[in-house]
Design a protein around this motif. Structure first.
Motif, PDB file in Angstrom:
ATOM      1  N   PHE A  46      -1.913   9.375   4.163  1.00 39.68           N
ATOM      2  CA  PHE A  46      -1.482  10.950   3.625  1.00 39.68           C
ATOM      3  C   PHE A  46      -0.383  11.081   2.388  1.00 39.68           C
ATOM      4  CE2 PHE A  46       1.631  14.686   4.282  1.00 39.68           C
ATOM      5  CZ  PHE A  46       0.692  15.779   4.706  1.00 39.68           C
ATOM      6  N   ILE A  47       0.302  10.072   1.382  1.00 38.92           N
ATOM      7  CA  ILE A  47       0.477  10.617   0.532  1.00 38.92           C
ATOM      8  C   ILE A  47      -0.469  11.015  -0.477  1.00 38.92           C
ATOM      9  CG2 ILE A  47       2.125  10.298  -1.693  1.00 38.92           C
ATOM     10  CD1 ILE A  47       3.447  11.455   1.427  1.00 38.92           C
ATOM     11  N   PRO A  48      -1.127  10.330  -0.887  1.00 39.36           N
ATOM     12  CA  PRO A  48      -2.173   9.980  -1.600  1.00 39.36           C
ATOM     13  C   PRO A  48      -3.290  11.271  -1.071  1.00 39.36           C
ATOM     14  CG  PRO A  48      -2.330   8.082  -1.417  1.00 39.36           C
ATOM     15  CD  PRO A  48      -1.154   8.609   0.082  1.00 39.36           C
ATOM     16  N   SER A  49      -3.341  11.174  -0.170  1.00 38.84           N
ATOM     17  CA  SER A  49      -4.230  11.960   0.285  1.00 38.84           C
ATOM     18  C   SER A  49      -3.909  13.661  -0.159  1.00 38.84           C
ATOM     19  CB  SER A  49      -4.465  12.483   1.569  1.00 38.84           C
ATOM     20  OG  SER A  49      -5.443  10.946   1.942  1.00 38.84           O
ATOM     21  N   LEU A  75       0.573  -0.804  -0.147  1.00 37.94           N
ATOM     22  CA  LEU A  75      -0.031  -0.069  -0.137  1.00 37.94           C
ATOM     23  C   LEU A  75       0.680   1.550  -0.234  1.00 37.94           C
ATOM     24  CD1 LEU A  75      -3.010  -0.837   2.631  1.00 37.94           C
ATOM     25  CD2 LEU A  75      -3.286  -1.156  -0.138  1.00 37.94           C
ATOM     26  N   ASN A  76       2.085   1.267   0.802  1.00 40.95           N
ATOM     27  CA  ASN A  76       2.738   3.031   0.204  1.00 40.95           C
ATOM     28  C   ASN A  76       3.677   2.659  -0.643  1.00 40.95           C
ATOM     29  OD1 ASN A  76       2.031   2.653   3.097  1.00 40.95           O
ATOM     30  ND2 ASN A  76       3.763   1.527   4.163  1.00 40.95           N
ATOM     31  N   LEU A 111      -8.639   8.755  -4.650  1.00 39.24           N
ATOM     32  CA  LEU A 111     -10.234   8.815  -3.057  1.00 39.24           C
ATOM     33  C   LEU A 111     -10.046   7.358  -2.727  1.00 39.24           C
ATOM     34  CD1 LEU A 111     -12.819  10.130  -5.399  1.00 39.24           C
ATOM     35  CD2 LEU A 111     -11.953  10.930  -3.604  1.00 39.24           C
ATOM     36  N   ALA A 112      -9.426   6.258  -3.476  1.00 42.15           N
ATOM     37  CA  ALA A 112      -9.941   4.934  -2.969  1.00 42.15           C
ATOM     38  C   ALA A 112      -8.814   4.442  -1.909  1.00 42.15           C
ATOM     39  CB  ALA A 112      -9.445   4.363  -4.121  1.00 42.15           C
ATOM     40  N   LEU A 113      -7.359   4.751  -2.530  1.00 45.06           N
ATOM     41  CA  LEU A 113      -6.382   4.405  -1.581  1.00 45.06           C
ATOM     42  C   LEU A 113      -5.484   4.380   0.098  1.00 45.06           C
ATOM     43  CD1 LEU A 113      -3.644   2.455  -1.997  1.00 45.06           C
ATOM     44  CD2 LEU A 113      -2.145   4.350  -2.820  1.00 45.06           C
TER      45      LEU A 113
END
Length: 328
Positions: A176-179, A115-116, A141-143
């Motif tokens: 945090f990173i995708p957000s 995931l990371n 949005l999903a990750l």
């Protein structure tokens, strides 16, 4: 070679300093979390990134005395991490037997690693080349939501915050990173006409998202040595995801027809920092009763001169928050 020749480590009851020909570093003793040792260096680790880390090579004069000096004052983070791993394997709430707990910990580490890795790829996709656009946004949005599910599934075994001296795997990048990538994308691409309503919706999403994070991360929030770092991570993740998710869903998936206004360009200018933002000052249109700046793409900025006209496309928003974009 000159830096190596001139470099000195200076130890006192107040701080540890490195004085070199080109570099100077200092850590107050109260800001040192501990130390780690590998086959070439002893690394002095600060409590936060506000302080520099210092490494001492094994060829340094008095290296063994330095290690004894550190051991008398600070924890060995390698030993601490190993002890934490042993605590995990002895925790009966995480499995019925040691082999079962070992397997579950290995699974949790693999899930966190995957995931990371996806988080960094998704953020790069969103920021540098978001095509196809709606698919990139869906991934953003999903990750984080999937990361929350993993956090709740492996309750007490994966942490939302990140500590390099911890044996627990972390989902901090996946949360945090995708957000952050989603937040930057919507700030660059869309302008809203009702920020108050957007913030109200964002606050509701942030409270829900943050509440799930707090529940999934409660084991680490209860630990005195990681409480504030864990709370800070929950706060920033919830804030970034709350606003980014609301604006993205409202604008990207708005299928309503747009109202189109043709407006005159009065001026143009840029704002530079880590990125460059391009602005056109346009005349009044629709709900905008006075000339105001609007953000545009670099291509639109380059092709448009004062006196030209541009199209403003106003949409009602999937969540009822009106928004607009500007095109040639």
């Amino acid at each position: 070679m000159y830096e190596t020749y001139k470099g000195r480590h200076i130890f006192s009851e107040q701080s540890i300093r490195y004085e070199g020909a080109l570099r100077h570093k200092e850590i107050p003793l109260q800001a040192i979390r501990g130390y780690r040792t590998d086959d070439k260096y002893t690394h002095i680790i600060p409590v936060s990134k506000a302080y520099p880390s210092i490494r001492i090579g094994y060829t340094s004069e008095g290296y063994e005395d330095i290690k004894f000096w550190l051991a008398d004052r600070f924890p060995d983070l390698d030993v601490q991490q190993e002890q934490e791993a042993q605590d995990i394997l002895q925790d009966e709430t995480l499995g019925r037997s040691v082999p079962e707990r070992e397997e579950k910990l290995a699974q949790a580490r693999q899930v966190a690693r995957v995931l990371n890795g996806m988080a960094w790829a998704t953020a790069a996709w969103l920021f540098f080349y978001p095509k196809p656009y709606d698919v990139a946004v869906q991934a953003g949005l999903a990750l984080p939501a999937v990361a929350v599910v993993a956090l709740l599934w492996y309750q007490g075994l994966i942490r939302a915050d990140e500590r390099k001296d911890s044996a627990y795997p972390s989902l901090s990048p996946a949360l945090f990173i995708p957000s952050l990538g989603l937040l930057l994308r919507v700030l660059l691409d869309f302008e809203l006409l009702d920020y108050l309503m957007a913030w109200q919706l964002a606050a509701a999403v942030a409270v829900l998202f943050g509440g799930l994070l707090m529940y999934g991360n409660r084991r680490f929030i209860s630990m005195p040595n990681s409480r504030w770092g864990a709370i800070a991570m929950v706060f920033f993740c919830a804030l970034a995801y709350g606003y980014g998710a609301v604006v993205a869903f409202n604008c990207v998936f708005d299928e309503s027809p747009s109202r189109v206004y043709t407006v005159n360009v009065l001026k143009k200018h840029t704002s530079s920092g880590k990125t460059t933002t391009y602005y056109l000052e346009v005349g009044s249109w629709g709900p905008r009763t006075a000339p105001e700046d609007v953000t545009v793409t670099e291509a639109t900025y380059d092709h448009t001169m004062p006196g030209d006209s541009v199209q403003v496309y106003q949409s009602p928003g999937r969540l009822g928050v009106p928004w607009f974009i500007v095109g040639e």
